[in-house]
Design a protein around this motif. Structure first.
Motif, mmCIF file in Angstrom:
data_model
loop_
_atom_site.group_PDB
_atom_site.id
_atom_site.type_symbol
_atom_site.label_atom_id
_atom_site.label_comp_id
_atom_site.label_asym_id
_atom_site.label_seq_id
_atom_site.Cartn_x
_atom_site.Cartn_y
_atom_site.Cartn_z
ATOM 1 N N ARG A 1 21.998 79.362 40.549
ATOM 2 C CA ARG A 1 22.430 77.958 40.598
ATOM 3 C C ARG A 1 21.317 77.058 41.119
ATOM 4 O O ARG A 1 21.018 76.010 40.528
ATOM 5 C CB ARG A 1 23.658 77.851 41.497
ATOM 6 N N ASP B 1 15.166 73.245 38.283
ATOM 7 C CA ASP B 1 14.527 73.011 36.987
ATOM 8 C C ASP B 1 14.841 71.617 36.445
ATOM 9 O O ASP B 1 14.165 71.140 35.535
ATOM 10 C CB ASP B 1 14.985 74.082 35.994
ATOM 11 N N SER B 2 15.844 70.967 37.037
ATOM 12 C CA SER B 2 16.196 69.615 36.592
ATOM 13 C C SER B 2 15.345 68.547 37.266
ATOM 14 O O SER B 2 15.431 67.364 36.919
ATOM 15 C CB SER B 2 17.679 69.345 36.886
ATOM 16 N N VAL B 3 14.515 68.974 38.225
ATOM 17 C CA VAL B 3 13.676 68.047 38.985
ATOM 18 C C VAL B 3 12.242 68.147 38.462
ATOM 19 O O VAL B 3 11.773 69.240 38.156
ATOM 20 C CB VAL B 3 13.724 68.409 40.491
ATOM 21 N N SER C 1 8.647 67.661 42.845
ATOM 22 C CA SER C 1 9.922 67.366 43.521
ATOM 23 C C SER C 1 10.020 65.901 43.940
ATOM 24 O O SER C 1 10.589 65.580 44.978
ATOM 25 C CB SER C 1 10.113 68.286 44.733
ATOM 26 N N GLN D 1 18.390 76.738 38.618
ATOM 27 C CA GLN D 1 18.724 75.827 37.527
ATOM 28 C C GLN D 1 18.691 74.373 37.995
ATOM 29 O O GLN D 1 18.205 73.484 37.287
ATOM 30 C CB GLN D 1 20.106 76.172 36.956
ATOM 31 N N LEU D 2 19.196 74.135 39.200
ATOM 32 C CA LEU D 2 19.131 72.784 39.761
ATOM 33 C C LEU D 2 17.685 72.350 39.938
ATOM 34 O O LEU D 2 17.308 71.217 39.613
ATOM 35 C CB LEU D 2 19.845 72.738 41.116
ATOM 36 N N ILE E 1 11.855 80.670 35.057
ATOM 37 C CA ILE E 1 11.543 79.331 35.554
ATOM 38 C C ILE E 1 10.447 79.402 36.611
ATOM 39 O O ILE E 1 9.491 78.611 36.610
ATOM 40 C CB ILE E 1 12.811 78.659 36.119
ATOM 41 N N ARG F 1 13.646 72.941 44.650
ATOM 42 C CA ARG F 1 12.392 73.018 43.897
ATOM 43 C C ARG F 1 11.188 72.970 44.837
ATOM 44 O O ARG F 1 10.211 73.704 44.653
ATOM 45 C CB ARG F 1 12.304 71.891 42.876
ATOM 46 N N ALA G 1 18.747 69.672 44.922
ATOM 47 C CA ALA G 1 17.868 70.150 43.854
ATOM 48 C C ALA G 1 16.402 69.933 44.215
ATOM 49 O O ALA G 1 15.557 70.802 43.953
ATOM 50 C CB ALA G 1 18.193 69.445 42.539
ATOM 51 N N HIS G 2 16.086 68.786 44.838
ATOM 52 C CA HIS G 2 14.701 68.517 45.231
ATOM 53 C C HIS G 2 14.236 69.525 46.288
ATOM 54 O O HIS G 2 13.118 70.048 46.204
ATOM 55 C CB HIS G 2 14.570 67.097 45.807
#
Length: 534
Positions: free
Chosen positions: A331, A337-339, A343, A334-335, A420, A382, A378-379
């Protein structure tokens, strides 16, 4: 065709795998044991527990493979570096096995590092001055336990303890000996300055042998416990780090192994011994034209595990309370990877357990830098992953000044399971990353040394062609340019904080806060029972 056992004695478990002469696995098993941390800075093991684990792992692997005693051609040994214990004249332990993670010799290490003698010793032995080193552990023992120090017949590693139990010889290979901080790189004998410094005669240390040294005439009771014929030969093998390079096929100049399990390491082979003018890297003996150069970093997957346990998995609340660790890892990755890369201006110095290469600073501490109200989970996730890789890159950069630019990074360890994270390494380093399908690289490397010693192969290159490549990552140049700015800032933030790290570390020690380093086992997240960590 005979079968070869690759035995890998790690910090939290021992693993044994059976391979045929082409390198295919026929069976395997492992046995775990605890790392004992009764107080801050102390990290020990019971040597008897490790011996039991060796027997259990080999017996389990033999059973798993359905192998008969007569099918085993040889056993090769991989072992963790920097362990130390004292034994009496009969080989009985006088101390626990002090692991590389033990930091009680930090004062002795700091005193050596501050003087000119420390630099001379590094040049002579290739081992940076650090509490991990058996050299500083010996100085600490002599200072704190003078009677025991004088009474001890020998000071040995676990490999010597094992080979003495099996064959009656206190022998250690040049690879493990080189990591003690006491082996002379030029003569491959015990360095005279370190003998004088520790007040030890060579007879109180082990017998140094080549990595292909053959041992025969096994203790019959131990052979029976393992399911082996007493005439089965054992091969000395080497350190787990060197053998991991062999296991993934990183054998030549320009081929660098990056292993990130709980901790991490960056390593490559050179054709001659090389030390660093700034003392950032190690240089360990292996074979006449293969010398292992590189550096270990304390904070690999353990940093991400810490983030997950402290900020993602809430065991007291509904859904996340039931979230399994693997699901939590997937989880947050994946989060992350959205950033975007960097970061969005959040940096993480991952020094939660101090740091070894390239700074060798046991007082370094973890830091998030640049946090704003905009930054969310998420930040931070990452930034944590990027921080681990930035730390790895500082080691890789130091290594490149010695052995030339790396054309390929060979990824192994728990982090290599994440596409990732390995793509992130390619982007952040600007280098192609290859992920080989080598299961248990150090064990495979130990088996490869056994094959070479037995004449089944002429060189490790004979096995490399059989190593399947799972995937290859090419760097995204736009992301690489972005990361260059953040990497420069990452190093500057460390330099700015370096002067105040000792002060906060002293305050933490005064409150009893424990900061043990983490083990280098090739698992991303060991179980709580297995991990303190090293």
């Amino acid at each position: 065709m005979g079968l070869y056992i690759g035995l890998d004695i790690g910090t939290t478990s021992t693993k044994a795998f059976l391979y045929d002469e082409k390198g295919s696995i026929r069976g395997g098993s492992q046995a775990a044991y605890p790392l004992l941390v009764p107080e801050a800075g102390r990290a020990e093991q019971r040597p008897e527990a490790l011996l039991d684990a060796v027997c259990d792992a080999i017996a389990g692997a033999m059973h798993d493979a359905g192998a008969a005693k007569g099918e085993i051609s040889a056993v090769g040994i991989s072992a963790a570096m920097h362990s130390l214990m004292a034994v009496d004249g009969k080989g009985n332990p006088l101390t626990p096995l002090i692991t590389w993670a033990d930091n009680r010799s930090i004062r002795q290490a700091n005193e050596l590092r501050r003087g000119a003698e420390g630099e001379r010793l590094y040049r002579a032995t290739g081992t940076p001055i650090h509490p991990m080193s058996p050299l500083t552990k010996l100085l600490w023992l002599r200072s704190r336990e003078p009677k025991l120090f004088e009474q001890a017949a020998k000071f040995i590693s676990f490999k010597e303890y094992l080979l003495h139990k099996l064959f009656g010889r206190y022998a250690l290979d040049v690879s493990i000996a080189s990591a003690t901080g006491m082996l002379d790189l030029n003569t491959l004998t015990w360095n005279q300055s370190t003998l004088q410094l520790t007040s030890l005669a060579p007879e109180r240390l082990g017998e140094i042998v080549p990595i292909t040294e053959r041992f025969e005439g096994m203790d019959r009771m131990l052979a029976e416990r393992m399911g082996l014929h007493p005439d089965t030969p054992w091969i000395a093998g080497a350190s787990d780090g060197a053998l991991a390079n062999v296991g993934v096929g990183a054998l030549e100049r320009g081929e660098t192994a990056v292993t990130i399990g709980t901790s991490g390491a960056v390593r490559s082979f050179a054709k001659h011994p090389v030390t660093d003018v700034e003392g950032r890297t190690f240089c360990y003996a292996f074979e006449p034209e293969r010398w292992l150069i590189g550096g270990p970093t304390n904070n690999g997957g353990i940093a991400l595990r810490w983030y997950l346990e402290q900020f993602v998995i809430d065991k007291e609340e509904g859904e996340t309370g039931d979230l399994k660790e693997k699901e939590a890892l997937d989880r947050i990755v994946q989060l992350a990877d959205s950033v975007p890369p960097g970061s969005e201006g959040l940096l993480f110095l991952p020094y939660l357990s101090g740091e070894r290469a390239p700074y060798w600073n046991a007082d370094a501490r973890g830091t998030y830098f640049g946090a704003t109200l905009h930054h969310g989970r998420a930040h931070f996730g990452r930034a944590t992953m990027e921080g681990v890789l930035f730390a790895v890159r500082t080691v890789a950069d130091a290594l490149e000044t010695l052995g030339g630019e790396s054309q390929t990074l060979w990824a192994s360890g728990g982090f290599a399971k994440s596409e990732i994270w390995t793509q992130m390494l390619a982007d952040l380093s600007g280098t192609r990353v290859v992920v080989p399908d080598t299961y248990e690289a150090s064990a495979f490397g130990a088996a490869a040394v056994a094959m070479k010693a037995d004449g089944a192969i002429s060189d490790y290159q004979d096995l490399k062609a059989g190593i399947e490549i799972l995937r290859t990552h090419e760097p995204d140049l736009q992301r690489f340019y972005t990361y260059e700015h953040y990497y420069s800032l990452f190093k500057r933030v460390y330099k700015q904080l370096e002067p105040v790290f000792p002060e906060i570390a002293k305050l933490q020690r005064g409150t009893g806060v424990k900061h043990e380093d983490e083990s280098g086992d090739d698992v991303l997240f060991p179980s709580p029972e297995e991990s303190n960590e090293s």
